[in-house]
Design a protein around this motif. Structure first.
Motif, PDB file in Angstrom:
ATOM      1  N   THR A 154      -7.853 130.288  34.044  1.00 16.35           N
ATOM      2  CA  THR A 154      -6.819 130.498  33.766  1.00 16.35           C
ATOM      3  C   THR A 154      -6.316 130.906  32.872  1.00 16.35           C
ATOM      4  OG1 THR A 154      -5.758 128.824  34.955  1.00 16.35           O
ATOM      5  CG2 THR A 154      -4.310 129.133  33.931  1.00 16.35           C
ATOM      6  N   LEU A 155      -6.065 132.069  32.060  1.00 20.17           N
ATOM      7  CA  LEU A 155      -5.264 132.793  31.334  1.00 20.17           C
ATOM      8  C   LEU A 155      -4.264 132.587  30.689  1.00 20.17           C
ATOM      9  CD1 LEU A 155      -6.594 135.732  31.933  1.00 20.17           C
ATOM     10  CD2 LEU A 155      -7.574 134.176  30.324  1.00 20.17           C
ATOM     11  N   SER A 156      -2.715 132.169  31.398  1.00 21.30           N
ATOM     12  CA  SER A 156      -1.955 131.816  31.233  1.00 21.30           C
ATOM     13  C   SER A 156      -0.992 132.004  32.321  1.00 21.30           C
ATOM     14  CB  SER A 156      -1.548 133.156  31.320  1.00 21.30           C
ATOM     15  OG  SER A 156       0.259 133.227  30.162  1.00 21.30           O
ATOM     16  N   ARG A 157       0.053 130.412  32.287  1.00 19.85           N
ATOM     17  CA  ARG A 157       0.990 130.199  33.618  1.00 19.85           C
ATOM     18  C   ARG A 157       2.187 129.464  32.632  1.00 19.85           C
ATOM     19  NH1 ARG A 157      -0.188 126.924  38.393  1.00 19.85           N
ATOM     20  NH2 ARG A 157      -2.334 126.928  37.859  1.00 19.85           N
ATOM     21  N   VAL A 158       3.347 130.255  33.119  1.00 21.23           N
ATOM     22  CA  VAL A 158       4.760 130.051  33.187  1.00 21.23           C
ATOM     23  C   VAL A 158       5.121 129.543  34.082  1.00 21.23           C
ATOM     24  CG1 VAL A 158       6.617 131.525  31.449  1.00 21.23           C
ATOM     25  CG2 VAL A 158       4.102 131.989  31.122  1.00 21.23           C
ATOM     26  N   LYS A 204     -11.350 142.871  36.897  1.00 22.05           N
ATOM     27  CA  LYS A 204     -11.685 141.310  37.281  1.00 22.05           C
ATOM     28  C   LYS A 204     -10.775 139.992  37.013  1.00 22.05           C
ATOM     29  CE  LYS A 204     -16.041 142.992  35.770  1.00 22.05           C
ATOM     30  NZ  LYS A 204     -16.752 142.572  37.247  1.00 22.05           N
ATOM     31  N   GLN A 205      -9.532 140.277  36.581  1.00 20.98           N
ATOM     32  CA  GLN A 205      -9.054 139.115  36.383  1.00 20.98           C
ATOM     33  C   GLN A 205      -7.764 139.552  38.077  1.00 20.98           C
ATOM     34  OE1 GLN A 205      -7.338 140.123  33.045  1.00 20.98           O
ATOM     35  NE2 GLN A 205      -8.661 139.488  31.684  1.00 20.98           N
ATOM     36  N   VAL A 206      -6.814 138.809  38.067  1.00 21.85           N
ATOM     37  CA  VAL A 206      -5.767 138.562  39.476  1.00 21.85           C
ATOM     38  C   VAL A 206      -4.562 138.120  38.339  1.00 21.85           C
ATOM     39  CG1 VAL A 206      -6.988 139.043  41.377  1.00 21.85           C
ATOM     40  CG2 VAL A 206      -6.430 136.578  40.701  1.00 21.85           C
ATOM     41  N   TYR A 207      -3.714 138.243  39.358  1.00 16.82           N
ATOM     42  CA  TYR A 207      -2.311 137.597  38.308  1.00 16.82           C
ATOM     43  C   TYR A 207      -1.388 137.780  39.916  1.00 16.82           C
ATOM     44  CZ  TYR A 207      -0.481 142.439  38.462  1.00 16.82           C
ATOM     45  OH  TYR A 207       0.411 143.533  39.192  1.00 16.82           O
ATOM     46  N   CYS A 208      -0.299 136.611  39.559  1.00 18.63           N
ATOM     47  CA  CYS A 208       1.013 136.610  40.662  1.00 18.63           C
ATOM     48  C   CYS A 208       2.708 135.779  39.668  1.00 18.63           C
ATOM     49  CB  CYS A 208       0.445 135.781  41.102  1.00 18.63           C
ATOM     50  SG  CYS A 208       0.727 133.642  41.001  1.00 18.63           S
ATOM     51  N   THR A 209       2.963 136.129  40.074  1.00 22.54           N
ATOM     52  CA  THR A 209       4.782 136.568  39.894  1.00 22.54           C
ATOM     53  C   THR A 209       5.024 135.521  41.328  1.00 22.54           C
ATOM     54  OG1 THR A 209       5.805 137.809  41.098  1.00 22.54           O
ATOM     55  CG2 THR A 209       4.753 137.783  38.680  1.00 22.54           C
ATOM     56  N   THR A 210       6.016 134.638  41.142  1.00 24.51           N
ATOM     57  CA  THR A 210       6.702 133.644  42.157  1.00 24.51           C
ATOM     58  C   THR A 210       7.904 133.707  42.748  1.00 24.51           C
ATOM     59  OG1 THR A 210       7.029 131.285  40.661  1.00 24.51           O
ATOM     60  CG2 THR A 210       4.481 131.555  41.740  1.00 24.51           C
ATOM     61  N   HIS A 211       8.442 133.691  43.462  1.00 22.72           N
ATOM     62  CA  HIS A 211       9.380 133.168  43.744  1.00 22.72           C
ATOM     63  C   HIS A 211      10.800 132.841  43.330  1.00 22.72           C
ATOM     64  CE1 HIS A 211       8.217 134.706  48.166  1.00 22.72           C
ATOM     65  NE2 HIS A 211       8.999 135.840  47.477  1.00 22.72           N
ATOM     66  N   ASP A 212      10.319 132.111  42.457  1.00 24.14           N
ATOM     67  CA  ASP A 212      10.379 130.800  41.118  1.00 24.14           C
ATOM     68  C   ASP A 212      10.746 131.603  40.190  1.00 24.14           C
ATOM     69  OD1 ASP A 212       8.460 129.854  41.283  1.00 24.14           O
ATOM     70  OD2 ASP A 212       9.244 127.628  41.774  1.00 24.14           O
ATOM     71  N   GLU A 213      10.420 132.861  39.581  1.00 23.95           N
ATOM     72  CA  GLU A 213      10.206 133.609  38.746  1.00 23.95           C
ATOM     73  C   GLU A 213       8.680 132.735  37.672  1.00 23.95           C
ATOM     74  OE1 GLU A 213      11.696 136.131  39.044  1.00 23.95           O
ATOM     75  OE2 GLU A 213      12.670 135.539  40.820  1.00 23.95           O
ATOM     76  N   GLY A 214       7.566 132.378  38.473  1.00 28.97           N
ATOM     77  CA  GLY A 214       7.199 131.684  37.328  1.00 28.97           C
ATOM     78  C   GLY A 214       5.629 132.823  37.226  1.00 28.97           C
ATOM     79  N   PHE A 215       4.233 132.747  36.877  1.00 29.30           N
ATOM     80  CA  PHE A 215       3.374 133.535  36.430  1.00 29.30           C
ATOM     81  C   PHE A 215       2.382 132.975  36.349  1.00 29.30           C
ATOM     82  CE2 PHE A 215       1.203 135.953  33.026  1.00 29.30           C
ATOM     83  CZ  PHE A 215       1.009 136.679  33.680  1.00 29.30           C
ATOM     84  N   CYS A 216       1.733 133.280  37.171  1.00 28.45           N
ATOM     85  CA  CYS A 216       0.098 132.527  37.088  1.00 28.45           C
ATOM     86  C   CYS A 216      -1.049 133.784  36.864  1.00 28.45           C
ATOM     87  CB  CYS A 216      -0.522 131.882  37.883  1.00 28.45           C
ATOM     88  SG  CYS A 216       0.706 130.380  37.944  1.00 28.45           S
TER      89      CYS A 216
END
Length: 389
Positions: free
Chosen positions: A260-264, A234-246
Motif C-alpha cells: 500500500t502506497l497511499s490510502r485516503v 507496476k502500480q495500480v490505483y483506484c477511486t471509490t464511489h464515496d470519494e476515496g483513493f487507494c
C-alpha cells in the motif's frame, strides 16, 4: 524547475480553445476517448458516450460534430478507440453486447458485435494494447458476476458479424464490475474493480482463473475507477464511489515491503481545492515524464482540480475554472500536446489548450437533468470478501 512545477505551469496556461454542446436536449457526457495517432500524425477524432444512449464522434481539433451512433435499447457504458486503427471505436451496453463502430462507413449499424451470455448486463469494458482481446464486466445478476473475454482480431477490417465469448472469469468478484483497465504495455495484464471493494489484477495468459489472479487488493469501499501507474506501470490505483483513493505497488507482492502506497478514505476531507471545495473525483492519470500520478476532481459548479499523489497524501496542483457549469464526468489529457478534453453534466465537451483564445467566451448555462440518468450505484456489500496480499 521540478516536474510538478512544470505541470503546474502547463495547467495554469490552459485556456478553452473549443466548446461543443451535445445537443439542444439536456444530456450528460459520460465518457470520452481520443483516437490513437496513426504513425506520426496527430489524433483525428474524439468520441463521447452520452446519456441519450448514443456515441458522438467529433473532429479532434475543431470539435465539429461528425457522426452519432445509437446504442438503443441498451444504456452505454464507456467508449474506446482501437489502438492500431483510429477509425474503429467500441462501446459496451446494458443489452449484453460490446459493439464496434467504423466511422469510415456511412451506415449506422455496428460493424461488429461481441455478444455476451443471455443474462449479461455490461457496465465496463476495455480493449488490450494490441487490439487482440476485449474484456467486459457485468452487473451482478442473481449471484453471478462475470468478466467476459472475446477475441478482437480482425477489427481493422470489420465485417458485420457477431462474435461469441472466448470465456469468462466468474469467481473473483461478488458484485458489479464497475471498471476494467488493460495494462498500457503488457497485453496480458488487466485490472478490474468492483462494488465489492476488490481491485483484482489478472494475467490472462494463464490457463484458469485461479492461476490468472495475480493480486487482490481491498479498497474497503465501492470502486468507481481503476488504473495503472509508476515506472513500467507496476502500480495500480483506484477511486471509490464515496470519494476515496487507494494506491498499491504490486511489484512488492513477493517482498517483505508493504504494497500500500497511499490510502485516503475521503479526499473531500484533505483540504484540497479552493476553500476546501473538492466535491468528487473523476479519475486518475499517470504522467510518464514526471513519473507522477495525478487525480482529476472537481466541484458541482464545474471547477476542475488537479491533485498530485504521493505517499504523504494528496496535494492541489492547480484548478481550471470558467469552463463547465456543472459536474465534470470525464476527461482525456493528451500529454503530447498538453491539451485536455473534459465533458460534463452541462452537456458540454471542452477542449483546453495552452494559451488558447476562445472565439466565444459565453459560458453555457447548466443543462443538468433529473437524477434518473445519474450513474446508478448500488450500495456495496458491507461484508466485503477479504483476500489481501
Amino acid at each position: 524547475m521540478t516536474a510538478v512545477e512544470r505541470i503546474e505551469e502547463q495547467l495554469a496556461s490552459l485556456r478553452i480553445a473549443k466548446r461543443s454542446t451535445l445537443s439542444e436536449e439536456p444530456a450528460y457526457v459520460l465518457d470520452v476517448d481520443v483516437s490513437k495517432p496513426a504513425r506520426s500524425e496527430s489524433s483525428r477524432f474524439v468520441a463521447v458516450s452520452c446519456s441519450k444512449k448514443s456515441i458522438r464522434v467529433y473532429n479532434r481539433e475543431t470539435l465539429n460534430f461528425l457522426r452519432e451512433y445509437s446504442s438503443s435499447p441498451g444504456i452505454l457504458h464507456g467508449v474506446r478507440f482501437a489502438h492500431a486503427c483510429d477509425s474503429i471505436v467500441f462501446s459496451a451496453g446494458s443489452d449484453g453486447t460490446v459493439k464496434c463502430w467504423d466511422i469510415r462507413l456511412a451506415t449506422q449499424k455496428a460493424a461488429q458485435i461481441f455478444s455476451g451470455y443471455p443474462s449479461n448486463v455490461f457496465i465496463s469494458f476495455d480493449i488490450n494494447c494490441s487490439d487482440l482481446i476485449i474484456c467486459a464486466g457485468t452487473e451482478k445478476v442473481e449471484k453471478d458476476t462475470f468478466l467476459v473475454f472475446w477475441d478482437a482480431r480482425g477489427i481493422t477490417d470489420c465485417t458485420s458479424t457477431t462474435k461469441e465469448p472466448l470465456g469468462v472469469y466468474s469467481e473473483s468478484h461478488n458484485d458489479d464490475v464497475t471498471k476494467v483497465c488493460f495494462h498500457p504495455v503488457e497485453r496480458n495484464l488487466v485490472v478490474s474493480g468492483s462494488t465489492d471493494g476488490l481491485v483484482n489484477v489478472f494475467d490472462i495468459n494463464k490457463d484458469n482463473e485461479d492461476d490468472a489472479l495475480v493480486s487482490t487488493c481491498n479498497s474497503d469501499s465501492s470502486v468507481s475507477c481503476v488504473g495503472w501507474s509508476g515506472r513500467g506501470y507496476k502500480q495500480v490505483y483506484c477511486t471509490t464511489h464515496d470519494e476515496g483513493f487507494c494506491w498499491w505497488d504490486i511489484a512488492q507482492l513477493d517482498t517483505e515491503e508493504p504494497i500500500t502506497l497511499s490510502r485516503v478514505l475521503d479526499v473531500r476531507d484533505t483540504g484540497c481545492g479552493e476553500n476546501n471545495s473538492l466535491h468528487y473525483l473523476v479519475g486518475g492519470l499517470y504522467h510518464e515524464k514526471a513519473d507522477k500520478l495525478f487525480l482529476i476532481g472537481g466541484t458541482s459548479t464545474g471547477n476542475i482540480h488537479l491533485l498530485g499523489c504521493s505517499s504523504d497524501g494528496l496535494s492541489l496542483v492547480g484548478t481550471l475554472g470558467g469552463g463547465h457549469s456543472a459536474t465534470v464526468r470525464s476527461f482525456c489529457w493528451n500529454l503530447a500536446d498538453e491539451s485536455l478534453l473534459t465533458g460534463g453534466e452541462d452537456a458540454q465537451l471542452l477542449l483546453w489548450k495552452p494559451g488558447a483564445v476562445e472565439r466565444s467566451l459565453s459560458k453555457k448555462a447548466s443543462m443538468k437533468i433529473a437524477s434518473s440518468v445519474q450513474k446508478r450505484v448500488r450500495v456495496h456489500n458491507s461484508s466485503l470478501k477479504s483476500r489481501k496480499k
